[in-house]
Scaffold this motif. Sequence first.
Motif, PDB file in Angstrom:
ATOM      1  N   TYR A  84       0.890  -1.589  -0.035  1.00  0.00           N
ATOM      2  CA  TYR A  84      -0.138  -0.113   0.144  1.00  0.00           C
ATOM      3  C   TYR A  84       0.416   1.194   0.141  1.00  0.00           C
ATOM      4  CZ  TYR A  84       0.458   0.130   5.202  1.00  0.00           C
ATOM      5  OH  TYR A  84       1.363   0.279   6.078  1.00  0.00           O
ATOM      6  N   ILE A  85       0.516   2.458  -0.071  1.00  0.00           N
ATOM      7  CA  ILE A  85       0.724   3.178  -0.267  1.00  0.00           C
ATOM      8  C   ILE A  85       0.286   4.687   0.262  1.00  0.00           C
ATOM      9  CG2 ILE A  85       1.551   5.642  -1.830  1.00  0.00           C
ATOM     10  CD1 ILE A  85       2.041   3.776  -3.860  1.00  0.00           C
ATOM     11  N   ILE A  86       0.752   5.423   1.276  1.00  0.00           N
ATOM     12  CA  ILE A  86       0.035   6.060   1.930  1.00  0.00           C
ATOM     13  C   ILE A  86       0.343   7.690   2.318  1.00  0.00           C
ATOM     14  CG2 ILE A  86       1.265   5.847   4.241  1.00  0.00           C
ATOM     15  CD1 ILE A  86      -1.884   5.178   6.346  1.00  0.00           C
ATOM     16  N   ARG A  87      -0.547   8.287   3.047  1.00  0.00           N
ATOM     17  CA  ARG A  87       0.106   9.891   2.699  1.00  0.00           C
ATOM     18  C   ARG A  87      -0.101  10.145   3.997  1.00  0.00           C
ATOM     19  NH1 ARG A  87       2.665  14.025   0.021  1.00  0.00           N
ATOM     20  NH2 ARG A  87       1.510  16.192   1.310  1.00  0.00           N
ATOM     21  N   ASP A  88       1.253  10.860   4.261  1.00  0.00           N
ATOM     22  CA  ASP A  88       1.276  11.037   6.357  1.00  0.00           C
ATOM     23  C   ASP A  88       2.498  12.028   6.130  1.00  0.00           C
ATOM     24  OD1 ASP A  88       0.812  11.708   9.331  1.00  0.00           O
ATOM     25  OD2 ASP A  88       1.875   9.425   9.351  1.00  0.00           O
ATOM     26  N   GLU A  89       2.132  13.528   5.832  1.00  0.00           N
ATOM     27  CA  GLU A  89       3.028  14.403   5.341  1.00  0.00           C
ATOM     28  C   GLU A  89       3.722  14.442   4.064  1.00  0.00           C
ATOM     29  OE1 GLU A  89       4.715  15.845   8.840  1.00  0.00           O
ATOM     30  OE2 GLU A  89       3.242  15.525  10.056  1.00  0.00           O
ATOM     31  N   LEU A  90       4.403  13.108   4.189  1.00  0.00           N
ATOM     32  CA  LEU A  90       5.171  12.587   3.022  1.00  0.00           C
ATOM     33  C   LEU A  90       4.355  11.571   2.198  1.00  0.00           C
ATOM     34  CD1 LEU A  90       9.042  13.004   4.887  1.00  0.00           C
ATOM     35  CD2 LEU A  90       7.473  14.954   2.960  1.00  0.00           C
ATOM     36  N   ASP A 115      -2.498  11.743  -5.830  1.00  0.00           N
ATOM     37  CA  ASP A 115      -2.964  11.443  -7.607  1.00  0.00           C
ATOM     38  C   ASP A 115      -1.936  11.781  -8.020  1.00  0.00           C
ATOM     39  OD1 ASP A 115      -5.322  12.677  -6.226  1.00  0.00           O
ATOM     40  OD2 ASP A 115      -5.193  15.115  -6.454  1.00  0.00           O
ATOM     41  N   GLU A 116      -1.019  11.772  -8.603  1.00  0.00           N
ATOM     42  CA  GLU A 116      -0.058  11.944  -9.393  1.00  0.00           C
ATOM     43  C   GLU A 116       0.342  10.528  -9.264  1.00  0.00           C
ATOM     44  OE1 GLU A 116       4.092  14.070 -10.149  1.00  0.00           O
ATOM     45  OE2 GLU A 116       3.722  14.553  -8.409  1.00  0.00           O
ATOM     46  N   ILE A 117       0.360  10.263  -8.227  1.00  0.00           N
ATOM     47  CA  ILE A 117       1.695   8.422  -8.350  1.00  0.00           C
ATOM     48  C   ILE A 117       0.246   7.930  -8.387  1.00  0.00           C
ATOM     49  CG2 ILE A 117       1.608   6.489  -6.361  1.00  0.00           C
ATOM     50  CD1 ILE A 117       2.614   9.025  -4.625  1.00  0.00           C
ATOM     51  N   GLU A 118      -1.301   7.889  -8.221  1.00  0.00           N
ATOM     52  CA  GLU A 118      -2.684   7.436  -9.039  1.00  0.00           C
ATOM     53  C   GLU A 118      -2.377   7.168 -10.054  1.00  0.00           C
ATOM     54  OE1 GLU A 118      -6.989   6.265  -7.637  1.00  0.00           O
ATOM     55  OE2 GLU A 118      -5.691   8.684  -7.708  1.00  0.00           O
ATOM     56  N   THR A 119      -2.415   7.708 -11.309  1.00  0.00           N
ATOM     57  CA  THR A 119      -2.182   8.031 -12.287  1.00  0.00           C
ATOM     58  C   THR A 119      -0.955   7.319 -13.283  1.00  0.00           C
ATOM     59  OG1 THR A 119      -0.768   9.552 -12.601  1.00  0.00           O
ATOM     60  CG2 THR A 119      -3.323  10.579 -12.440  1.00  0.00           C
ATOM     61  N   MET A 120       0.199   7.229 -12.104  1.00  0.00           N
ATOM     62  CA  MET A 120       1.024   5.862 -12.373  1.00  0.00           C
ATOM     63  C   MET A 120       0.285   4.438 -12.466  1.00  0.00           C
ATOM     64  SD  MET A 120       4.268   8.038 -10.935  1.00  0.00           S
ATOM     65  CE  MET A 120       4.103   9.381 -11.375  1.00  0.00           C
ATOM     66  N   LEU A 121      -0.304   4.116 -11.336  1.00  0.00           N
ATOM     67  CA  LEU A 121      -0.412   3.343 -11.547  1.00  0.00           C
ATOM     68  C   LEU A 121      -1.127   1.973 -12.113  1.00  0.00           C
ATOM     69  CD1 LEU A 121      -0.151   3.692  -7.612  1.00  0.00           C
ATOM     70  CD2 LEU A 121       1.116   2.459  -8.556  1.00  0.00           C
ATOM     71  N   ASN A 122      -1.692   1.180 -12.464  1.00  0.00           N
ATOM     72  CA  ASN A 122      -2.685   0.288 -12.893  1.00  0.00           C
ATOM     73  C   ASN A 122      -4.066  -0.364 -12.308  1.00  0.00           C
ATOM     74  OD1 ASN A 122      -4.486  -2.246 -13.955  1.00  0.00           O
ATOM     75  ND2 ASN A 122      -2.734  -3.350 -14.802  1.00  0.00           N
ATOM     76  N   PRO A 123      -5.259   0.546 -12.045  1.00  0.00           N
ATOM     77  CA  PRO A 123      -6.060   0.679 -11.104  1.00  0.00           C
ATOM     78  C   PRO A 123      -7.449  -1.229 -11.199  1.00  0.00           C
ATOM     79  CG  PRO A 123      -7.032   1.512 -13.755  1.00  0.00           C
ATOM     80  CD  PRO A 123      -5.484   1.267 -13.664  1.00  0.00           C
ATOM     81  N   ILE A 130      10.198   6.519   1.470  1.00  0.00           N
ATOM     82  CA  ILE A 130       9.333   8.108   1.302  1.00  0.00           C
ATOM     83  C   ILE A 130       9.378   7.933  -1.010  1.00  0.00           C
ATOM     84  CG2 ILE A 130       9.771   9.898   0.925  1.00  0.00           C
ATOM     85  CD1 ILE A 130      11.293   9.319   3.947  1.00  0.00           C
ATOM     86  N   LEU A 131       7.892   8.162  -1.312  1.00  0.00           N
ATOM     87  CA  LEU A 131       8.087   7.984  -2.288  1.00  0.00           C
ATOM     88  C   LEU A 131       8.711  10.107  -2.417  1.00  0.00           C
ATOM     89  CD1 LEU A 131       5.556   5.628  -3.641  1.00  0.00           C
ATOM     90  CD2 LEU A 131       7.897   5.608  -4.237  1.00  0.00           C
ATOM     91  N   ASP A 132       9.306   9.856  -3.551  1.00  0.00           N
ATOM     92  CA  ASP A 132       8.919  11.432  -4.087  1.00  0.00           C
ATOM     93  C   ASP A 132       8.167  11.935  -5.094  1.00  0.00           C
ATOM     94  OD1 ASP A 132      11.115  13.836  -4.006  1.00  0.00           O
ATOM     95  OD2 ASP A 132      12.126  13.753  -5.756  1.00  0.00           O
ATOM     96  N   TYR A 133       7.827  12.327  -4.623  1.00  0.00           N
ATOM     97  CA  TYR A 133       6.413  12.964  -5.082  1.00  0.00           C
ATOM     98  C   TYR A 133       5.567  13.973  -5.083  1.00  0.00           C
ATOM     99  CZ  TYR A 133       7.730   8.932  -8.574  1.00  0.00           C
ATOM    100  OH  TYR A 133       7.592   8.560  -9.486  1.00  0.00           O
TER     101      TYR A 133
END
Length: 257
Positions: free
Chosen positions: A167-173, A192-200, A185-188
């Motif tokens: 999973y990917i979670i937003r917690d300040e970063l 929303d930006e990350i979501e567009t890169m992933l297979n739904p 840490i993901l550098d995005y």
Amino acid sequence: MNALIIEDEKLVALELTASLAEVDPGIKIVGTVSSVKTALRWFAENAEPDVIFADIQLSDGISFTIFEKFKISCPVIFTTAYNEHAIRAFKVNGIDYLLKPVDWDELRQAVAKARALTKNQNKLVVDVQKLMDALNTPASLKSTYKEHFLGNARNSWVPVKIADVAYIIRDELNFMVTNTSERYILDYDTLDEIETMLNPDLFYRASRHCLVNINAVQSVKGLANLKLQLVLKTPNHQVQIDISRDKAPSFKKWLEK
């Protein structure tokens, strides 16, 4: 500004109507339809509205079928929890969308954008057609999905396969957590930006702060308030990820695909 709502969940339609009244009192809801069939009948019998708010996944099909039958020139804003390939094409073509549950500020911004777009209706016709073309070429869209992320851990970059991300979670970063509970840490800037890169088909937007991999889900618990709680596979089994009541139906559809 006249608005049409295309939504198959009555409660969601009522909440959207109330929110629009607060966001922009100048909006008049001229119709609310709950299926592709009723929407087609509505367009056959009524003049085109100034803006359309449409869910993607309806009880009898997808709302894009409506746009294939009728030449729509007004702005279309999708209000959806069902994040299909359409979302990617949608963003590329500059037509707005709102992820359920709809955020008030995002709704306000979308309405403002719709008012601006009505000044250039010819451009909107082209955009909708490009969206339909993109929907008819899913293979080309799939080729753009990320296969690896670079995770930052202790000032070192670590390549991680998408299949290994639980999973990917937003917690300040933005943090990426693997199937073995490693955290990077993901550098995005945004999810929303990350979501567009992933297979739904593999990743679902469980909330505004979390994306979850279907292969990381062990089971789903139903809660008394109609919410759902995901139980992830070990060693991430203690992590709680909740699905809201509004998103629960679309999550079930995604899980059963």
